[in-house]
Design an enzyme around this catalytic site. Structure first.
Site, PDB file in Angstrom:
ATOM      1  N   GLU A 168     -33.009 -68.448   4.230  1.00  9.43           N
ATOM      2  CA  GLU A 168     -34.363 -68.985   4.049  1.00  9.43           C
ATOM      3  C   GLU A 168     -34.362 -69.726   2.725  1.00  9.43           C
ATOM      4  OE1 GLU A 168     -36.920 -68.782   6.141  1.00  9.43           O
ATOM      5  OE2 GLU A 168     -36.059 -67.428   7.618  1.00  9.43           O
TER       6      GLU A 168
ATOM      7  N   CYS B 159     -41.919 -71.975  -1.965  1.00 13.30           N
ATOM      8  CA  CYS B 159     -40.907 -72.735  -1.212  1.00 13.30           C
ATOM      9  C   CYS B 159     -41.512 -73.822  -0.327  1.00 13.30           C
ATOM     10  CB  CYS B 159     -40.064 -71.785  -0.378  1.00 13.30           C
ATOM     11  SG  CYS B 159     -41.031 -70.749   0.718  1.00 13.30           S
TER      12      CYS B 159
HETATM   13  P1  NAD Z   1     -31.746 -68.014  -6.423  1.00  8.67           P
HETATM   14  O1  NAD Z   1     -30.897 -68.567  -5.346  1.00  8.67           O
HETATM   15  O2  NAD Z   1     -31.447 -68.359  -7.819  1.00  8.67           O
HETATM   16  O3  NAD Z   1     -31.776 -66.411  -6.366  1.00  8.67           O
HETATM   17  C1  NAD Z   1     -32.081 -65.683  -5.211  1.00  8.67           C
HETATM   18  C2  NAD Z   1     -31.254 -64.420  -5.186  1.00  8.67           C
HETATM   19  O4  NAD Z   1     -29.869 -64.763  -5.212  1.00  8.67           O
HETATM   20  C3  NAD Z   1     -31.487 -63.473  -6.352  1.00  8.67           C
HETATM   21  O5  NAD Z   1     -31.598 -62.161  -5.852  1.00  8.67           O
HETATM   22  C4  NAD Z   1     -30.273 -63.667  -7.208  1.00  8.67           C
HETATM   23  O6  NAD Z   1     -29.907 -62.493  -7.903  1.00  8.67           O
HETATM   24  C5  NAD Z   1     -29.190 -64.035  -6.214  1.00  8.67           C
HETATM   25  N1  NAD Z   1     -28.165 -64.910  -6.823  1.00  8.67           N
HETATM   26  C6  NAD Z   1     -28.380 -65.926  -7.702  1.00  8.67           C
HETATM   27  N2  NAD Z   1     -27.208 -66.528  -8.000  1.00  8.67           N
HETATM   28  C7  NAD Z   1     -26.240 -65.884  -7.302  1.00  8.67           C
HETATM   29  C8  NAD Z   1     -24.815 -66.042  -7.189  1.00  8.67           C
HETATM   30  N3  NAD Z   1     -24.149 -66.987  -7.866  1.00  8.67           N
HETATM   31  N4  NAD Z   1     -24.158 -65.200  -6.363  1.00  8.67           N
HETATM   32  C9  NAD Z   1     -24.806 -64.247  -5.677  1.00  8.67           C
HETATM   33  N5  NAD Z   1     -26.153 -64.067  -5.746  1.00  8.67           N
HETATM   34  C10 NAD Z   1     -26.856 -64.848  -6.554  1.00  8.67           C
HETATM   35  O7  NAD Z   1     -33.187 -68.457  -5.998  1.00  8.67           O
HETATM   36  P2  NAD Z   1     -34.513 -68.236  -6.801  1.00  8.67           P
HETATM   37  O8  NAD Z   1     -34.494 -69.079  -8.032  1.00  8.67           O
HETATM   38  O9  NAD Z   1     -34.741 -66.773  -6.971  1.00  8.67           O
HETATM   39  O10 NAD Z   1     -35.607 -68.799  -5.783  1.00  8.67           O
HETATM   40  C11 NAD Z   1     -35.971 -70.145  -5.765  1.00  8.67           C
HETATM   41  C12 NAD Z   1     -35.498 -70.837  -4.513  1.00  8.67           C
HETATM   42  O11 NAD Z   1     -35.789 -70.035  -3.383  1.00  8.67           O
HETATM   43  C13 NAD Z   1     -36.204 -72.137  -4.275  1.00  8.67           C
HETATM   44  O12 NAD Z   1     -35.279 -73.091  -3.822  1.00  8.67           O
HETATM   45  C14 NAD Z   1     -37.207 -71.817  -3.192  1.00  8.67           C
HETATM   46  O13 NAD Z   1     -37.619 -72.924  -2.439  1.00  8.67           O
HETATM   47  C15 NAD Z   1     -36.468 -70.808  -2.402  1.00  8.67           C
HETATM   48  N6  NAD Z   1     -37.353 -69.934  -1.623  1.00  8.67           N
HETATM   49  C16 NAD Z   1     -37.330 -70.017  -0.283  1.00  8.67           C
HETATM   50  C17 NAD Z   1     -38.179 -69.231   0.474  1.00  8.67           C
HETATM   51  C18 NAD Z   1     -38.200 -69.297   1.983  1.00  8.67           C
HETATM   52  O14 NAD Z   1     -38.822 -68.433   2.583  1.00  8.67           O
HETATM   53  N7  NAD Z   1     -37.537 -70.242   2.605  1.00  8.67           N
HETATM   54  C19 NAD Z   1     -39.038 -68.339  -0.157  1.00  8.67           C
HETATM   55  C20 NAD Z   1     -39.019 -68.273  -1.544  1.00  8.67           C
HETATM   56  C21 NAD Z   1     -38.161 -69.063  -2.271  1.00  8.67           C
END
Ligand code: NAD
Length: 437
Positions: free
Chosen positions: A211, A245
């Site tokens: 997502e 998002c």
């Molecule tokens: P992110 O990808 O930075 O982090 C999300 C999760 O991934 C966290 O739990 C984090 O600890 C983990 N993570 C981060 N880097 C990692 C790595 N290198 N290896 C393994 N795990 C890792 O995302 P964010 O900044 O928390 O959220 C923002 C993004 O999420 C935006 O792009 C937004 O549009 C999207 N989003 C999508 C939805 C949806 O339902 N489609 C909902 C909310 C947010």
């Protein structure tokens, strides 16, 4: 293999069939309901600490939305989990045979969540994971630490860790978790990390639901009621200061309509946040300094013309950035990546076809929006562009419909959930043909 024992304990519990009976699934959904209901004030408070978001918003958008999903599952679970007979009239099967689909839970699910809606991004998918008869390890975001700490304490108190447990941490912990073999991984976050998750999942042939985010366009046609359009855009865009998002990322509209729309947006901003959003309780903050710096950098690099800046200058210590509406060109810094903040660029289009062509020439968005009364344009928009979901003449609203799937397409994600779609995502549909002897 830091989390091997944890995963194996859940797998053993799953294989014992403890999570399989529908009564057990309903019991655990009721536990989740009790956990959220008994602690909703605290949930509101921790999200306020992390994002300075008003507790009423968290109550409406996260707590009630998750409770609504639980009620919907409790009401329909028997029906969804029952074997489904299929039509065999066009299949060459024996006359004594019948065919049906049996709904198997998948097993041990890993749920990795982002920080922007910490409550619902952990517990909304959890409803489907548990309703479908699985166990779950949740990895909330380290960027919303107050929320994650509370979730860990609550989940410990209400659930058997062999059924649901929380693992806290950032990249190192998630990397270690991803070395384990899961039966399904659901990741919500940004596309670059999704690639890491999918690569790790591929090693075990684990299915994934991704997502993701991206740039969600809003096409505003000049026949649209400008006041209503502005009201609906403002209500969605600056809630959580654009850290949503499916929030409008940019507007496409004809040049001669831009200023009219920007003025109407400014009026609505005044109505909603008064003259100073910084002092208004409904205006949230950027999650951390890193994201604050990222956003200010885009503003500094932009060659756009600021049409609206409603309120004080940005303040790093307070992580405050005022709502901005900015007229930009196609090659502007604001058009490079998902903004995920309180800036709303407007790009001028010569005509409706140009707007469609622009959307089609970019990554498929998680959501797209169109404001117009013209049914022919609505038809064309739906037929010629794609997106995870669409709301016409409003913003965000399709996500609230229980009978619509929620998910992205291409770069904005794969797989879906929400109601029955979530049940199906975390279920294996087993094809069965049964004959008589
Ligand atoms: P992110 O990808 O930075 O982090 C999300 C999760 O991934 C966290 O739990 C984090 O600890 C983990 N993570 C981060 N880097 C990692 C790595 N290198 N290896 C393994 N795990 C890792 O995302 P964010 O900044 O928390 O959220 C923002 C993004 O999420 C935006 O792009 C937004 O549009 C999207 N989003 C999508 C939805 C949806 O339902 N489609 C909902 C909310 C947010």
């Amino acid at each position: 293999m830091a989390f091997h024992n944890l995963v194996e304990a859940q797998r053993k519990y799953f294989l014992s069939d403890a999570t399989l009976p529908l009564e057990k699934r309903k019991e655990v959904l009721n536990t989740l309901k009790r956990m959220i209901t008994e602690n909703k004030e605290d949930l509101g408070k921790v999200v306020h600490k992390d994002l300075k978001r008003h507790t009423a918003y968290t109550e409406a958008m996260e707590v009630q939305a998750t409770l609504g999903e639980i009620e919907y599952f409790l009401k329909h679970l028997d029906e969804w989990a029952a074997p489904t007979k299929v039509d065999t009239s066009h299949s060459p099967i024996d006359s004594d045979a019948e065919a049906f689909i049996v709904k198997d839970p998948k097993g041990v699910v890993l749920l990795i969540a982002p920080w922007n809606y910490p409550v619902s991004m952990c517990f909304w998918p959890l409803v489907a994971i548990l309703g479908a008869g699985n166990t779950c390890i949740i990895k909330p975001s380290e960027l919303a630490p107050n929320s994650s700490d509370l979730f860990e304490n609550l989940v410990k108190k209400y659930f058997d860790p062999r059924h649901v447990t929380i693992v806290q941490g950032g990249i190192p912990e998630t990397t270690d978790l991803l070395k384990e073999r899961f039966d399904h991984i659901m990741y919500t976050g940004a596309p670059p990390v999704a690639k890491i998750v999918m690569t790790a999942a591929a090693k075990h042939l684990t299915p994934v639901t991704l997502e993701l985010g991206g740039k969600c366009p809003v096409v505003v046609e000049p026949d649209a009621d400008v006041k209503k359009t502005a009201e609906r855009i403002v209500a969605a865009k600056w809630t959580n200061v654009g850290q949503t998002c499916i929030t409008p990322d940019y507007i496409l509209t004809p040049k001669n309509f831009q200023h009219k729309l920007a003025s109407a947006i400014e009026e609505e901003l005044k109505k909603k946040y008064g003259n100073e959003p910084k002092d208004h309780p409904l205006y949230s903050r950027i999650i951390n300094e890193r994201h604050f710096d990222r956003l200010v950098d885009v503003l500094d690099r932009s060659n756009g013309k600021v049409l609206v800046k409603h309120g004080a200058d940005h303040d790093r210590e307070d992580k405050f950035i005022a709502p901005h509406v900015i007229e930009v060109e196609k090659d502007d810094a604001f058009m490079e990546h998902e903004i995920f903040g309180p800036f709303l660029p407007i790009l001028s289009m010569d005509n409706f076809d140009d707007a469609l062509a622009y959307i089609k020439s970019h990554e498929k968005p998680l959501a797209s929006y169109l404001f117009t009364n013209d049914e022919e344009k609505i038809k064309q928009f739906l037929a010629k562009t794609t997106a995870g979901g669409v709301t016409i003449n409003d913003v965000h609203k399709h996500i609230g419909v229980k009978t619509l799937p929620f998910g992205g397409v291409g770069n904005s994600g794969q797989g879906r959930y929400n109601g029955k779609y979530g049940f199906d995502t975390f279920t294996h549909e087993k094809s069965v043909l049964k004959r008589k002897l």
